[in-house]
Enzyme design. Structure first.
Site, short mmCIF file in Angstrom:
data_model
loop_
_atom_site.label_atom_id
_atom_site.label_comp_id
_atom_site.label_asym_id
_atom_site.label_seq_id
_atom_site.Cartn_x
_atom_site.Cartn_y
_atom_site.Cartn_z
N LEU A 269 0.87 -1.18 0.00
CA LEU A 269 0.00 0.00 0.00
C LEU A 269 0.90 1.22 0.00
CD1 LEU A 269 -2.69 1.54 0.24
CD2 LEU A 269 -2.52 1.24 2.73
N GLU A 270 0.73 2.08 -1.00
CA GLU A 270 1.51 3.32 -1.10
C GLU A 270 0.64 4.47 -0.61
OE1 GLU A 270 4.27 5.51 -4.51
OE2 GLU A 270 2.48 4.40 -5.13
N VAL A 271 1.00 5.03 0.53
CA VAL A 271 0.26 6.16 1.11
C VAL A 271 0.94 7.45 0.67
CG1 VAL A 271 -0.34 7.33 3.27
CG2 VAL A 271 -0.62 4.85 3.07
N THR A 307 5.67 4.63 -7.32
CA THR A 307 5.59 3.39 -8.11
C THR A 307 5.15 3.65 -9.55
OG1 THR A 307 3.40 3.00 -7.18
CG2 THR A 307 5.25 1.87 -6.14
#
Length: 515
Positions: A269-271, A307
């Site tokens: 998960l990219e916050v 990403t």
């Protein structure tokens, strides 16, 4: 007595006919059988590892020596092999990933001394592949209530059906009892077409189409029915969070939660935080992501974040390679051999060529020519090639399964394949270094908080080869000087898109490392 002999013979025959006993017999008494079995085992291993992981090969060798020369010899070889492997680059890389994930479990995502809010109900805007997947992990992992908001009942049904599909899979794999899955579906997942049903949610996760105007619209409608402490998280893959929050009444509550598809399987998960995002919002979202079973990295806002930004030039380089005569099979085969789980052409079909084209345009507008794909990309979308989802892409599809290259795509692109024109090593260098160079730019510009997060993001989000440790570990392994030299060689031949980032040049000049 003679009368008992047939019984003993029968018992012995039963023992010999036991599959495990037969295998042992073949291994221990038949050199030809041993050779066949070990040859087949080696083939199966290499098919899985592509020769990139030395430990399985060493383990197989230890077993073989133990069988042929005795247990003592096998154990001696095992000790020697461990000594060699523990100092190998692959071991260093894999251990770095393990320790980085352990550190991230303790990372709150912010240095501020704040407590995350407790989340018990999540509103999800959109019931498609992403929204349904998010609701599914809320149900199976986080164990919180989810309300899927869609524009019509059909959309709601699609979202609920996706969650049911994931729950059925959990039951089938015996990770959940059938009764528990039924209760979870009845008690934890609801659907609605009304924004008012989201009013008591502590967290709203938006998963609508990648369109700025649409995202700003649903943010405004959400804020109209929710309280001052409701967090609005957008699942966008490329649009800056600050742009989405531009018209927000509570920009401090707006944050990015970039999931990867399929949500229930992908570990990252990219916050994404903006300068206005409140620390308690970051801490709450990071804590909730961990409840969902995710490894969470926090990055700063910017087009493509981390990403998506680093996969942009990687994907665009595929088209340049095709223009230079490389074939689709050569490109995919080279990068799978290099260590990616799938090749970049296959990935483009899986993600959707139309999605890639749209994201590519956004990245090109933000970063200029070095992110620009050849004009031929437009020909693919004009020919209605979207990839697997409409059965028209770089590959042909039969019953949803890949069935070989669609040779007509070359004429659509206006290129002519010339097998063997571009060596596999050049394909690997051009693609991997485009991704690595952009990753270093992200660290240099402050998008990344650390090289550690960059490695985890690339490995867990994009399939960067784990045995290389991630872009930054790999640069350390090669040496910044060698990376800069190769980028400059490629730049002379293929243009400024291979210009090494200033940070890489500085590190090369000073002999510096990331770790």
């Amino acid at each position: 007595p003679p009368a008992t002999e047939p019984v003993r013979l029968t018992d012995r025959l039963k023992g010999y006919l036991n599959p495990a006993a037969l295998q042992t017999l073949v291994l221990e008494t038949n050199p030809l059988g041993r050779r066949i079995l070990f040859t087949q085992a080696e083939k199966a291993m290499l098919k899985e590892t592509k020769g990139n992981y030395p430990a399985p090969a060493a383990a197989l060798a230890c077993v073989k020596i133990g069988i042929e020369q005795g247990m003592a010899a096998g154990l001696a070889e095992e000790r020697a092999a461990f000594g060699r492997l523990v100092i190998s680059p692959e071991s260093t890389a894999l251990r770095s990933i393990f320790f980085a994930t352990q550190e991230l479990k303790r990372d709150a995502g912010t240095d501020a001394d704040v407590e995350p809010l407790e989340v018990s109900k999540v509103g999800i805007l959109g019931g498609g592949l992403m929204g349904g997947g998010i609701a599914a992990v809320n149900t199976t992992r986080a164990r919180v209530s989810s309300v899927i908001k869609e524009i019509d009942d059909a959309g709601v049904e699609r979202g609920l059906a996706y969650v049911q599909k994931v729950l059925d899979g959990q039951v089938k794999r015996r990770r959940m009892q059938k009764a528990d899955a039924w209760l979870a579906m009845q008690r934890q997942v609801k659907g609605t077409i009304e924004y008012s049903d989201l009013a008591d949610s502590e967290l709203i996760i938006e998963a609508v189409f990648e369109d700025l105007t649409l995202k700003q619209s649903v943010l405004a409608e959400t804020e109209a029915v929710t309280g001052s402490e409701t967090i609005f998280a957008t699942n966008t893959s490329s649009i800056p969070i600050g742009d989405i929050a531009a018209g927000s009444a509570r920009p401090a509550n707006v944050i990015g939660m970039h999931y990867f598809s399929p949500v229930e399987k992908m570990p990252l998960l990219e916050v994404i935080v903006t300068p206005e995002t409140a620390d308690w919002v970051t801490a709450t979202v990071v804590a909730f992501g961990k409840r969902q079973g995710k490894t969470v990295i926090v990055v700063n806002d910017g087009t493509g974040f981390y990403t998506t930004r680093i996969i942009g030039p990687y994907s665009a380089e595929v088209l340049f390679l095709l223009e230079d005569g490389a074939t689709i099979e050569e490109i995919d085969k080279a990068m799978v051999k290099w260590g990616f789980p799938v090749g970049p052409v296959t990935l483009s079909d899986e993600v959707g060529i139309d999605v890639g084209a749209k994201i590519g345009k956004i990245l090109e507008e933000a970063f200029g020519d070095r992110m620009a794909a050849p004009p031929a990309f437009g020909a693919l979308t004009a020919d209605d090639r979207k990839g697997r989802k409409n059965g028209r892409g770089f590959y042909l599809y039969e019953d949803g399964k890949k069935a070989g290259v669609d040779e007509s795509v070359y004429s659509v692109l206006g290129v002519k394949p010339r097998p063997g024109t571009v060596p596999a090593q050049e394909i690997q260098d051009r693609l991997s270094l485009q991704m690595v160079n952009e990753a270093v730019r992200c660290l240099e510009e402050g998008i990344l908080r650390s090289a550690r997060d960059g490695d985890i993001g690339a490995v867990m989000g994009l399939g960067f080869p784990p045995f290389r440790g991630g872009p930054f570990r790999w640069v350390d392994q090669l040496g910044a000087g060698a990376v800069v030299e190769r980028l400059r060689e490629l730049g002379k031949e293929h243009g400024d898109r291979f210009a090494p980032s200033p940070l890489l040049v500085k590190m090369a000049d000073n002999g510096e490392r990331f770790f």
